[in-house]
Design a protein around this motif. Structure first.
Motif, mmCIF file in Angstrom:
data_model
loop_
_atom_site.group_PDB
_atom_site.id
_atom_site.type_symbol
_atom_site.label_atom_id
_atom_site.label_comp_id
_atom_site.label_asym_id
_atom_site.label_seq_id
_atom_site.Cartn_x
_atom_site.Cartn_y
_atom_site.Cartn_z
ATOM 1 N N ASP A 201 1.710 15.603 7.173
ATOM 2 C CA ASP A 201 1.380 14.495 8.230
ATOM 3 C C ASP A 201 1.701 13.607 6.816
ATOM 4 O O ASP A 201 0.032 12.882 6.540
ATOM 5 N N ASN A 202 3.090 13.100 6.615
ATOM 6 C CA ASN A 202 3.266 12.542 5.817
ATOM 7 C C ASN A 202 2.643 10.722 6.226
ATOM 8 O O ASN A 202 1.721 9.862 5.084
ATOM 9 N N SER A 203 2.647 10.348 7.030
ATOM 10 C CA SER A 203 2.246 8.742 7.507
ATOM 11 C C SER A 203 0.426 9.015 7.440
ATOM 12 O O SER A 203 -0.158 8.395 7.178
ATOM 13 N N ARG A 204 0.157 9.941 7.753
ATOM 14 C CA ARG A 204 -2.047 10.520 7.937
ATOM 15 C C ARG A 204 -1.882 10.291 6.011
ATOM 16 O O ARG A 204 -2.839 9.656 5.964
ATOM 17 N N ILE A 205 -1.020 10.909 5.045
ATOM 18 C CA ILE A 205 -1.911 11.010 3.960
ATOM 19 C C ILE A 205 -1.940 9.888 3.027
ATOM 20 O O ILE A 205 -3.098 9.698 2.490
ATOM 21 N N ILE A 206 -0.834 8.791 3.875
ATOM 22 C CA ILE A 206 -1.356 7.798 3.614
ATOM 23 C C ILE A 206 -1.850 6.747 3.334
ATOM 24 O O ILE A 206 -2.245 6.138 2.936
ATOM 25 N N ALA A 207 -2.066 7.151 4.903
ATOM 26 C CA ALA A 207 -2.796 5.975 5.743
ATOM 27 C C ALA A 207 -4.028 6.219 5.088
ATOM 28 O O ALA A 207 -4.879 5.306 4.793
ATOM 29 N N CYS B 297 -5.137 7.697 1.981
ATOM 30 C CA CYS B 297 -4.917 6.692 0.133
ATOM 31 C C CYS B 297 -5.223 5.391 0.432
ATOM 32 O O CYS B 297 -5.567 4.563 -0.383
ATOM 33 N N VAL B 298 -3.932 4.412 1.403
ATOM 34 C CA VAL B 298 -4.313 3.275 1.381
ATOM 35 C C VAL B 298 -5.872 2.587 2.146
ATOM 36 O O VAL B 298 -5.861 1.107 1.339
ATOM 37 N N ASP B 299 -5.802 3.137 2.622
ATOM 38 C CA ASP B 299 -7.299 3.048 3.428
ATOM 39 C C ASP B 299 -8.860 3.294 2.376
ATOM 40 O O ASP B 299 -9.663 1.889 2.426
ATOM 41 N N ARG B 300 -8.158 4.289 1.734
ATOM 42 C CA ARG B 300 -9.809 4.586 0.641
ATOM 43 C C ARG B 300 -9.491 3.009 -0.825
ATOM 44 O O ARG B 300 -10.492 2.001 -1.044
ATOM 45 N N LYS C 111 2.422 -0.382 6.955
ATOM 46 C CA LYS C 111 2.033 -0.252 8.274
ATOM 47 C C LYS C 111 0.107 -0.320 8.095
ATOM 48 O O LYS C 111 -0.244 -1.364 8.284
ATOM 49 N N ALA C 112 -0.309 0.168 6.705
ATOM 50 C CA ALA C 112 -1.255 0.203 6.189
ATOM 51 C C ALA C 112 -2.286 -1.343 6.068
ATOM 52 O O ALA C 112 -2.826 -1.718 5.975
ATOM 53 N N LEU C 113 -0.983 -1.638 4.791
ATOM 54 C CA LEU C 113 -1.188 -2.699 4.205
ATOM 55 C C LEU C 113 -1.456 -4.527 5.549
ATOM 56 O O LEU C 113 -1.894 -5.040 5.734
ATOM 57 N N GLU C 114 0.171 -3.334 6.465
ATOM 58 C CA GLU C 114 0.051 -5.159 7.471
ATOM 59 C C GLU C 114 -1.469 -5.250 7.843
ATOM 60 O O GLU C 114 -1.698 -5.672 9.020
ATOM 61 N N ARG C 115 -1.790 -3.640 8.492
ATOM 62 C CA ARG C 115 -3.103 -3.409 9.265
ATOM 63 C C ARG C 115 -4.112 -4.095 8.929
ATOM 64 O O ARG C 115 -4.953 -5.446 9.119
#
Length: 343
Positions: free
Chosen positions: A169-175, A177-180, A210-214
């Motif tokens: 789940d590539n979207s989830r895996i990056i979310a 990492c970025v959120d952490r 998207k994670a940066l935008e959030r």
């Protein structure tokens, strides 16, 4: 001399019908695992061997699964062979109790993989095909769908017609990492991603944006890079990004090889992990636990997706609908570093 055991012999020994025994020996998922194991144990004790040649003549099947893989040449391959070996091992384990065997086709380019697939399909050299390195509008997928030829892809696509696939789940895996990293106080996050034409690279880069935008953080193109995921690529990007007026404080690497290159660049430039910047990686092979220092990674044993590829292929060949054979795995976050900057 005792007569050669047959399916009827096994049926009599197990108390099961010949139809159930036949399905189990042919790897059908219609037979419960406990029943299949019982049948296979008895078959082994009796010295039973399935007459593949006879089955081929009766059914027209080859009992071969073609795995078409794009690999780097020996001259420029730094890392990829490790994951490839694990992939083949897991796939073989999944089909070992079926009459099917994997035939490997290693090619040097996407176009060559498409041409190889066309030859396999036209000449009926296999009953099913497994591919990897998928593109959003993958011509290989479109071709096999048009030919109604069974296939499972290691990777998703944006092709409209559903198909069988296994992937992270590539979207989830990056979310994750970025959120952490944002929670740890980082505002300048570099993204070192795979070649941009790959589906999973696009999914990861979109998730990063998207994670940066959030989080309300600006998007800086200077912190985004795509390339072949080697240690050389990682070090090259470190050299370039660390000279920016506002260098990254965190590097998200698409695999451990890239992360190793970044850490190597740290050493050359006199940077200190945890003081000047931190590194986090996905697609962990558990090698990073031996890095100096060990880094945080997202870990998914390759055996999980590779075995699922094999199981999905057997189910597909048994007539199951492709849209029911789709699986995304979410790796575990392995925290080996605090990932905060200390002064």
């Amino acid at each position: 001399m005792s007569p050669r055991p047959t399916i009827k012999t096994i049926a009599k020994e197990t108390g099961l019908s010949t139809a159930t025994v036949s399905k189990a020996l042919n790897g059908s998922d219609q037979v419960r695992p406990v029943t299949r194991d019982k049948i296979l144990d008895v078959a082994k004790k009796l010295g039973f061997e399935l007459n593949i040649s006879g089955v081929q003549l009766r059914t027209g099947k080859t009992y071969q699964i073609a795995m078409v893989t794009i690999i780097a040449s020996p001259q420029d391959d730094e890392w990829g062979g490790v994951g490839y070996t694990h992939l083949i091992s897991g796939l073989n384990h999944a089909i070992e109790h079926s009459p099917y065997r994997v035939v490997q086709y290693q090619v040097g380019s996407f176009q060559e993989s498409l041409e190889t697939i066309k030859r396999i399909v036209v000449n009926r050299k296999a009953d099913g095909i497994i591919i990897s390195g998928t593109r959003p509008q993958d011509e290989r997928i479109k071709y096999m769908q048009a030919q109604d030829f069974p296939f499972v892809s290691y990777g998703t696509s944006a092709v409209s017609q559903p198909h069988a696939f296994v992937d992270t789940d590539n979207s989830r895996i990056i979310a994750i990492c970025v959120d952490r990293l944002i929670a740890k106080g980082h505002k300048r996050l570099a993204m070192l991603d795979a070649n941009a034409e790959l589906m999973y690279a696009q999914e990861r880069m979109n998730a990063y944006k998207k994670a940066l935008e959030r989080a309300g953080l600006p998007l800086d193109p200077a912190l985004m890079a795509n390339g072949r995921l080697t240690a050389a690529f990682g070090r090259e990007q470190l050299f370039e990004m660390s000279t920016l007026d506002e260098p990254p404080t965190a590097y998200i690497c698409a695999n451990e090889a890239t992360a190793l290159g970044v850490l190597s660049g740290f050493h050359v430039r006199g940077l200190v992990h945890g003081k000047d910047a931190v590194v986090i990686a996905t697609d962990d092979l558990k090698v990073s636990q031996y890095f100096t220092p060990p880094i945080t990674t997202c870990y998914l044993p390759i055996s999980k997706p590779s075995e699922m590829l094999g199981r999905f292929m057997l189910r597909l060949l048994d007539g199951e609908a492709p849209e029911k054979l789709q699986k995304l795995f979410v790796p575990d976050l392995i925290e080996r570093s605090a990932d905060v900057l200390t002064k």
